[in-house]
Design an enzyme around this catalytic site. Structure first.
Site, PDB file in Angstrom:
ATOM      1  N   TYR A 226      32.127  54.741  78.595  1.00  0.00           N
ATOM      2  CA  TYR A 226      30.851  54.372  79.240  1.00  0.00           C
ATOM      3  C   TYR A 226      30.958  54.699  80.712  1.00  0.00           C
ATOM      4  O   TYR A 226      31.975  54.394  81.360  1.00  0.00           O
ATOM      5  CB  TYR A 226      30.594  52.868  79.082  1.00  0.00           C
ATOM      6  CG  TYR A 226      29.385  52.400  79.872  1.00  0.00           C
ATOM      7  CD1 TYR A 226      28.116  52.380  79.294  1.00  0.00           C
ATOM      8  CD2 TYR A 226      29.508  52.021  81.209  1.00  0.00           C
ATOM      9  CE1 TYR A 226      27.008  51.992  80.025  1.00  0.00           C
ATOM     10  CE2 TYR A 226      28.401  51.628  81.948  1.00  0.00           C
ATOM     11  CZ  TYR A 226      27.155  51.623  81.345  1.00  0.00           C
ATOM     12  OH  TYR A 226      26.055  51.248  82.070  1.00  0.00           O
TER      13      TYR A 226
ATOM     14  N   GLU B 155      23.263  57.208  83.820  1.00  0.00           N
ATOM     15  CA  GLU B 155      24.195  56.594  82.859  1.00  0.00           C
ATOM     16  C   GLU B 155      24.526  57.552  81.721  1.00  0.00           C
ATOM     17  O   GLU B 155      23.657  58.288  81.254  1.00  0.00           O
ATOM     18  CB  GLU B 155      23.548  55.326  82.278  1.00  0.00           C
ATOM     19  CG  GLU B 155      24.429  54.572  81.293  1.00  0.00           C
ATOM     20  CD  GLU B 155      23.661  53.462  80.575  1.00  0.00           C
ATOM     21  OE1 GLU B 155      23.810  52.300  80.935  1.00  0.00           O
ATOM     22  OE2 GLU B 155      22.889  53.797  79.647  1.00  0.00           O
TER      23      GLU B 155
END
Ligand code: GDP
Ligand code: MN
Length: 361
Positions: free
Chosen positions: A100, A183
């Site tokens: 992530y 992201e």
């Protein structure tokens, strides 16, 4: 403004972040035409503006034989209230690990907050809550144009060095695109390298002009009309028409309406220095929306003169009651004009909003 996954991926690719090969299709015919260029096995990803598509059934594995049938199902679906108009058909990755990575604006430090976790593909909020240690973070002041090496090392830890390179590029995208959030979840490793398997990019709405982005939200005919006349005007679905001058006062009026349990039908900011004609036009426009039961005019006179405002309101002569709160330049003259015609005037914004909400009950 949040970009769709495929748009964000295009931006990532331009900035050197590897993304899976893919094509956006808007119909079954599009997909049928694209099948020959797709690898035998691919992923169909619904392009909707919500997270957690995977869990909601918006990410499906397919191949040449099943693609059209699965796309038919996806197009018919509604993912958490969003209709599926576009599907990203992408080469299927043989994922070895999911990470992530995100960079967002940290309002408290006014800099960038970088988050990285060795466990990607999951709900990062849940991970941060359940195992805070699993999410590594670093803050960067706005003047820094590249993630310092020590920080990159601390963030990516034992992940392959290509992951660190992607994080650097993600930071470049974040800066160049005036992003509020950039992201990648998951950022994956495969036998053929690292890829941004998903992409999220939220651009600061205040930077859209600088970024050359024009929003083409469908405007109602009245909204288009208002735009032509230089008003800020938005339609909502309540029963109170709202006119203010200045974004701050107009928004404060809307907030108060909410507090008093009412709902605005629309709001119009006449801006600075509104004259009689503009006020007349504004009142007429706001009153013309079906469902408007009462209108509240909340204006502060500065360059705008209260007597001009009063004349504009009177000339508009709309059928709904108009509740007025006027303060500032030529206030006494304005009040006298309105009083002579029987308009309700209240001294404070609270009283005016209270009265308007009561009028809709
Ligand atoms: P989200 O649910 O909206 O965040 O959509 P993602 O694009 O992040 O996909 C959700 C999950 O689907 C990912 O975490 C992966 O585990 C899986 N996934 C997505 N694309 C691929 C792919 O090409 N190959 C494989 N094996 N899994 C994928
Ligand atoms: Mn994702």
């Amino acid at each position: 403004m949040k970009l769709m996954e495929h748009e964000a991926k295009a931006v990532f690719a331009e900035n050197g972040i590897p993304v899976p090969k893919g094509v956006v299709v808007r119909s079954l015919d599009d997909l049928a035409g694209a099948l020959a260029d797709l690898p035998g096995e691919f992923v169909l990803k619904a392009q909707v503006d919500v997270g957690g598509r995977g869990k909601a059934g918006g990410i499906r594995m397919a191949d040449r034989a099943t693609g059209v049938a699965i796309a038919t199902e996806l197009f018919a679906k509604d993912i958490r209230g969003c209709p599926v108009r576009e599907i990203l058909a992408e080469e299927r990755l043989l994922i070895t690990h999911e990470y992530y990575a995100s960079i967002s604006v940290d309002r408290s430090t006014k800099g960038a907050l970088i988050l990285f976790a060795d466990e990607g593909g999951v709900d990062i909020e849940a991970l941060a809550r359940d195992r805070p240690g699993a999410v590594r973070r670093a803050a960067l002041p706005p003047v820094i144009s590249r993630i310092p090496s020590f920080m990159e090392r601390d963030l990516v830890g034992a992940a392959p060095k290509e992951i660190g390179q992607v994080l650097q590029k993600l930071y470049q995208v974040f800066l160049r695109k005036d992003a509020m959030l950039a992201e990648i979840n998951p950022l994956v490793t495969t036998a053929s390298g690292v890829f941004a398997a998903d992409a999220k990019l939220v651009i600061d709405d205040n930077a859209l002009k600088r970024q050359g982005i024009t929003l083409n939200r469908e405007l109602s005919p009245r909204e288009r009309e208002a735009e032509k006349h230089g008003f800020s005007y938005v339609e909502l679905d309540g029963s109170i028409g709202v006119i203010g001058n200045g974004a701050g006062l107009t928004m404060a009026t809307l907030d108060l309406i909410g507090f008093y349990g009412g709902k605005a039908a629309n709001f119009l900011d006449v801006g600075g220095g509104a004259d009689q004609e503009r006020v007349k036009y504004a009142v007429t426009l706001v009153a013309g929306v079906p469902g408007v039961k009462v209108i509240i005019v909340n204006l502060l006179g500065g360059i705008t003169r209260c007597d001009d405002v009063a004349r504009g309101i009177i000339e508009a002569g709309v059928v709904q009651p108009v509740i007025v709160r006027l303060a500032g330049t030529n206030e006494a003259e304005g009040r006298a004009l309105l009083a002579a015609k029987g308009y309700r005037m209240l001294d404070s914004m609270e009283e005016a909003v209270d009265a308007a909400v009561e009028a809709t009950r």
